[in-house]
Design a protein around this motif. Structure first.
Motif, PDB file in Angstrom:
ATOM      1  N   PHE A  38      -6.492   0.060   7.524  1.00 27.76           N
ATOM      2  CA  PHE A  38      -5.730  -0.509   6.411  1.00 27.76           C
ATOM      3  C   PHE A  38      -4.446  -1.160   6.905  1.00 27.76           C
ATOM      4  O   PHE A  38      -3.862  -0.742   7.906  1.00 27.76           O
TER       5      PHE A  38
ATOM      6  N   LEU B  79       0.814  -1.215   0.000  1.00 26.69           N
ATOM      7  CA  LEU B  79       0.000   0.000   0.000  1.00 26.69           C
ATOM      8  C   LEU B  79       0.846   1.263   0.000  1.00 26.69           C
ATOM      9  O   LEU B  79       0.483   2.265  -0.623  1.00 26.69           O
TER      10      LEU B  79
ATOM     11  N   GLY C  95      -4.522   4.774   2.726  1.00 23.10           N
ATOM     12  CA  GLY C  95      -5.703   4.212   2.083  1.00 23.10           C
ATOM     13  C   GLY C  95      -6.780   5.246   1.865  1.00 23.10           C
ATOM     14  O   GLY C  95      -7.385   5.322   0.781  1.00 23.10           O
TER      15      GLY C  95
ATOM     16  N   VAL D 295      -5.711  -1.106  -3.544  1.00 22.44           N
ATOM     17  CA  VAL D 295      -5.897  -0.359  -2.295  1.00 22.44           C
ATOM     18  C   VAL D 295      -7.076  -0.917  -1.503  1.00 22.44           C
ATOM     19  O   VAL D 295      -7.002  -1.106  -0.285  1.00 22.44           O
TER      20      VAL D 295
ATOM     21  N   GLN E 171      -7.752  -3.066   2.912  1.00 24.75           N
ATOM     22  CA  GLN E 171      -8.611  -2.535   3.969  1.00 24.75           C
ATOM     23  C   GLN E 171      -9.252  -3.673   4.761  1.00 24.75           C
ATOM     24  O   GLN E 171      -9.733  -4.652   4.187  1.00 24.75           O
TER      25      GLN E 171
END
Length: 374
Positions: free
Chosen positions: A226, A173, A257, A202, A206
């Protein structure tokens, strides 16, 4: 004049005087805030100037990234490309431009990251169009390094749309967020194909079970925060795992995120954004990187400020219902942490934050989103 008229007139005068007094004190407070801000940033800028090497670089022992970060920070703090320190730094970065379009050292282990932060830097300095061609070629190179169908990957593959440090490395990420920064700096909008591919990755980072995240980790923690990557090595699984078998949410990744989803066009009505903002409210903190303690603290400050500025929030209501002016909180906390020489440094050396130049660059970037209003 009757008693009621006299009373009304006196109330009007008193109210006007009170309003004027409040306005006066507000002006003084703003002036004090601006003076404090300038004192903190000015001292840091002066210190950074003393740390520049003869070739224009900063902390080049850890690559070209710190130089790009420092120069971007100086530009955002009001310096111009003509400033001697900025000009030397830009010249150094020009020397790292590769024939491929990448902007990194010839033997860099972090070519994607270094190119991303260099693109942002060059765009910040590109008022006269001097760096347009460099940015254009770097943009094409970065798009070629994003993991997608060209890598025989399909949208259902966990690594699809992501970016790593460079080459065949596993996506994460952090690097994907830096990719989105670079794409945006080069002119990409929310509907850009590369941006939408990145959103797929992305969303899989999460802790939220949703149509956008059907990974095995999505419903283990399910707190809206995240984590670093859904593509786990054995080391990642040991380091990142939550007690219940999920992946631990933490501050810097959650702000990455949130910002990335907004770049990709998601609004506050989207369940992913709602869940991220709920996590932010529950874990509002400026003394630590939530979930990581002091590890990556200055990196966290930058992602915190950038994400909240991007979201358009001026205040954050915490878990106890208290509203925070995050900009004022950030400036106050960083002013407390500033060293006497004007720098910042983390006693926890993880992720190279034992390097004061890197930490100070992160702080000036963070503070660029927290300037007191004139």
């Amino acid at each position: 004049m009757n008693r009621r008229s006299t009373f009304s007139r006196r109330m009007f005068i008193a109210t006007s005087a009170a309003t004027a007094l409040v306005a006066r004190f507000s002006s003084l407070a703003l002036a004090d805030d601006a003076a404090s801000y300038e004192a903190v940033t000015g001292k840091a800028i002066e210190w950074l100037g003393s740390r520049q090497a003869d070739d224009g670089s900063f902390s080049s022992q850890i690559g070209s990234g710190p130089t790009a970060m420092v120069i971007t920070a100086l530009l955002r703090q009001g310096r111009t490309p003509a400033d001697p320190v900025v000009a030397k730094g830009l010249k150094y970065l020009e020397g790292t431009v590769q024939t491929t379009g990448g902007i990194h050292g010839a033997k860099s282990r972090l070519p994607n990251y270094e190119t991303c932060v260099a693109v942002v830097c060059f765009q910040e300095a590109n008022g006269d169009g001097k760096y347009t061609e460099i940015i254009k070629k770097a943009d094409a190179w970065l798009r070629g390094n994003q993991i997608d169908g060209g890598d025989a990957k399909k949208p259902e593959d966990f690594d699809y749309g992501g970016a790593g440090y460079g080459g065949p490395s596993r996506p994460d990420l952090s690097n994907t967020s830096y990719l989105l920064d670079a794409l945006k700096a080069a002119g990409a909008g929310p509907d850009d194909e590369a941006v939408q591919k990145a959103l797929i990755f992305v969303s899989r980072c999460q802790n939220l079970e949703s149509p956008a995240n059907t990974t095995p980790f999505a419903n283990k923690v399910n707190d809206g925060g995240f984590y670093y990557t859904p593509v786990l090595s054995q080391q990642d699984a040991t380091r990142e795992s939550d007690a219940n078998g999920g992946l631990r949410s933490y501050g810097s990744m959650t702000y990455h995120g949130l910002k990335s989803m907004i770049y990709a066009g998601l609004t506050k009505e989207d369940q992913r954004v709602k869940a991220a903002l709920t996590w932010v409210q529950k874990h509002y903190d400026l003394t630590s990187n939530p979930g990581m303690g002091d590890a990556g603290l200055y990196y966290y400050y930058h992602t915190f400020a950038k994400a909240l500025a991007t979201s358009g929030l001026d205040e954050v209501e915490d878990a106890a219902g208290k509203k925070h002016n995050w900009r004022a909180d950030l400036v106050a906390e960083l002013a407390k942490k500033q060293e006497s020489n004007g720098s910042w440094v983390n006693k926890n050396n993880r992720w190279m934050e034992g390097d004061a130049v890197l930490c100070t660059a992160f702080v000036l970037l963070a503070l660029s989103y927290a300037k007191p209003k004139a």
